[in-house]
Design a protein around this motif. Structure first.
Motif, short mmCIF file in Angstrom:
data_model
loop_
_atom_site.label_atom_id
_atom_site.label_comp_id
_atom_site.label_asym_id
_atom_site.label_seq_id
_atom_site.Cartn_x
_atom_site.Cartn_y
_atom_site.Cartn_z
N UNK A 47 73.81 -35.43 -60.75
CA UNK A 47 73.82 -36.67 -59.97
C UNK A 47 73.18 -37.82 -60.74
N UNK A 48 73.70 -39.02 -60.60
CA UNK A 48 73.07 -40.17 -61.26
C UNK A 48 71.71 -40.48 -60.63
N UNK A 49 70.87 -41.14 -61.40
CA UNK A 49 69.58 -41.63 -60.89
C UNK A 49 69.74 -43.12 -60.55
N UNK A 50 69.34 -43.49 -59.35
CA UNK A 50 69.42 -44.90 -58.91
C UNK A 50 68.00 -45.43 -58.75
N UNK A 105 65.17 -37.24 -57.89
CA UNK A 105 66.15 -36.75 -58.87
C UNK A 105 65.63 -35.45 -59.51
N UNK A 106 64.33 -35.45 -59.87
CA UNK A 106 63.74 -34.24 -60.47
C UNK A 106 63.73 -33.07 -59.48
N UNK A 107 63.35 -33.35 -58.24
CA UNK A 107 63.29 -32.27 -57.24
C UNK A 107 64.69 -31.73 -56.96
N UNK A 108 65.67 -32.61 -57.00
CA UNK A 108 67.07 -32.20 -56.82
C UNK A 108 67.45 -31.21 -57.92
N UNK A 109 67.04 -31.51 -59.14
CA UNK A 109 67.30 -30.60 -60.27
C UNK A 109 66.56 -29.27 -60.06
#
Ligand SMILES: Cc1ncc(COP(=O)(O)O)c(C=O)c1O
Length: 380
Positions: A14-17, A237-241
């Motif tokens: 996923x992109x980071x916004x 974003x990190x937690x998603x990873x």
């Protein structure tokens, strides 16, 4: 040379916004987002794509009808409490909560007229009595308590709470949704500190709150936005990873913890090992029922030599960092007496069994024999 037109890009990740604000074409578009008739984002404190994606994935994992990401685990507890209680309301709380949660109730919410009754959540008669004495808005407990791993009978507590018209709010941080999903067994609200096992790499500070009643979401969202509890996009974003490997990490660390608990028991200098998977734990039978996939990655052990023995252990076991958090991919340890429960009174610590020789181990995913070799270094 002109740059190639890449067209629509399919993202494998996923992109980071990082945006704090979004651009809107006109007033009608703005109104549609505010009214909820069109998806979109306006201002990051109210929501952003990375938080929305993470919340979506976690909500499915917890089997909730809604979920929201917050800037810390404490933010998630605060959001749940502020959404449900008002001045004059009473909360019944377990007497074995993370130190800051108890402080939030007894110091912070107390200033706003919210009363708290503290009970032994393992004593169902005491919980029933506390719920029946006066009207109660909320019962708050931890699935596996910090630090001494007492297990809450979530289905029984849910039944008692509901019979008295109260809601059950569960901190599931030590268990994670891999091992327990409190909403499936009766809880109304669940929170996780994503800072711990779910983030998994000690590089985010985040929380998550989910529930079963969709009517609560607007109130929770308003609390998160107005009290400024929102999460930062990069952390999301990190937690998603981290979520991609959560199941693997939680199961590997749980298997290691069960083995290490057995290894520690009976070692010279170790006076006590606390792990719900061991038959000598007071909640062993309950743990087998509530946590059929294992009792988690957290355990405690006590050194007979007290504080000085702990200092010697920390200096010798250099491969197990003394790092007052938990849920890291590798094994770390902490000392509840001087960290998570530092500000509890000596009497309170004595009641809970938090001594100056107690070490809390957050077991990681290394090969178990590496963890045991480090522990042996510390104990020697
Ligand atoms: C059981 C438990 N709940 C909640 C929290 C708070 O989480 P955070 O540090 O992300 O605010 C912690 C922190 O250690 C915890 O151990």
């Amino acid at each position: 040379m002109s740059s190639p037109n890449l067209g629509p890009i399919d993202h494998l990740i996923p992109p980071l916004y990082p945006a704090s604000v979004y651009a809107l074409p006109d007033l009608d578009a703005l109104d549609a987002i505010y009214d909820g008739t069109s998806p979109g984002f306006i201002y990051a404190r109210d929501g952003h794509p990375n938080a929305a994606r993470l919340a979506d994935r976690l909500t499915k994992l917890e089997r909730g009808t809604w979920g929201i990401v917050t800037g810390s685990g404490m933010g998630a507890i605060t959001a749940g409490l502020l959404a449900l209680v008002s001045a004059g309301d009473r909360v019944v709380a377990s007497n074995r909560l993370y130190g800051k949660t108890t402080k939030l109730l007894r110091q912070e919410l107390h200033r706003f007229g919210v009363k708290t009754t503290v009970v032994d959540a393992s004593d169902l008669d005491a919980v029933r009595a506390a719920l029946e004495t006066e009207p109660v808005r909320l019962l708050l407990t931890e699935t596996i308590s910090n630090p001494l791993c007492r297990v809450s009978d979530v289905p029984a507590l849910a039944e008692l709470a509901h019979r008295s018209g109260a809601k059950l709010f569960v901190d599931n941080t030590f268990a994670t949704p891999v091992l327990c999903r409190p909403l499936e067994v009766g809880a109304d609200l669940v929170m996780e500190s994503l800072t711990k096992m779910i983030g998994g790499h000690s590089d985010v500070t985040l929380g998550f709150l989910a529930g079963t009643d969709p009517e609560l979401l607007p109130t929770v969202s308003a609390v998160v936005s107005t009290w400024g509890l929102a999460a930062n996009p990069f952390d999301c974003w990190l937690a998603d990873r981290g979520l991609a490997t959560l199941d693997l990490r939680a199961r590997a660390a749980t298997a290691n913890a069960a083995r290490v608990a057995g290894w520690l028991a009976g070692r010279p200098g170790v006076s006590r090992v606390v792990y719900p998977g061991r038959p000598d734990h007071p909640d062993h039978d309950l743990a087998r029922r509530l946590l059929p996939d294992g009792c988690g990655h957290m355990l405690c052990f006590e050194l007979a030599g007290g504080r000085e023995a702990v200092n010697r252990f920390l200096r010798a076991a250099t491969g197990i960092p003394f790092s007052p958090s938990l849920g890291h991919v590798a094994t770390t340890c902490s000392h509840p007496d001087t960290t998570s429960h530092r500000y509890d009174s000596p009497a309170e610590k004595r009641r809970q069994g938090i001594t100056d020789g107690l070490i809390r181990l957050s077991v990681g995913c290394e090969p178990a024999e590496e963890i045991e070799a480090e522990l042996a270094k510390g104990l020697s």
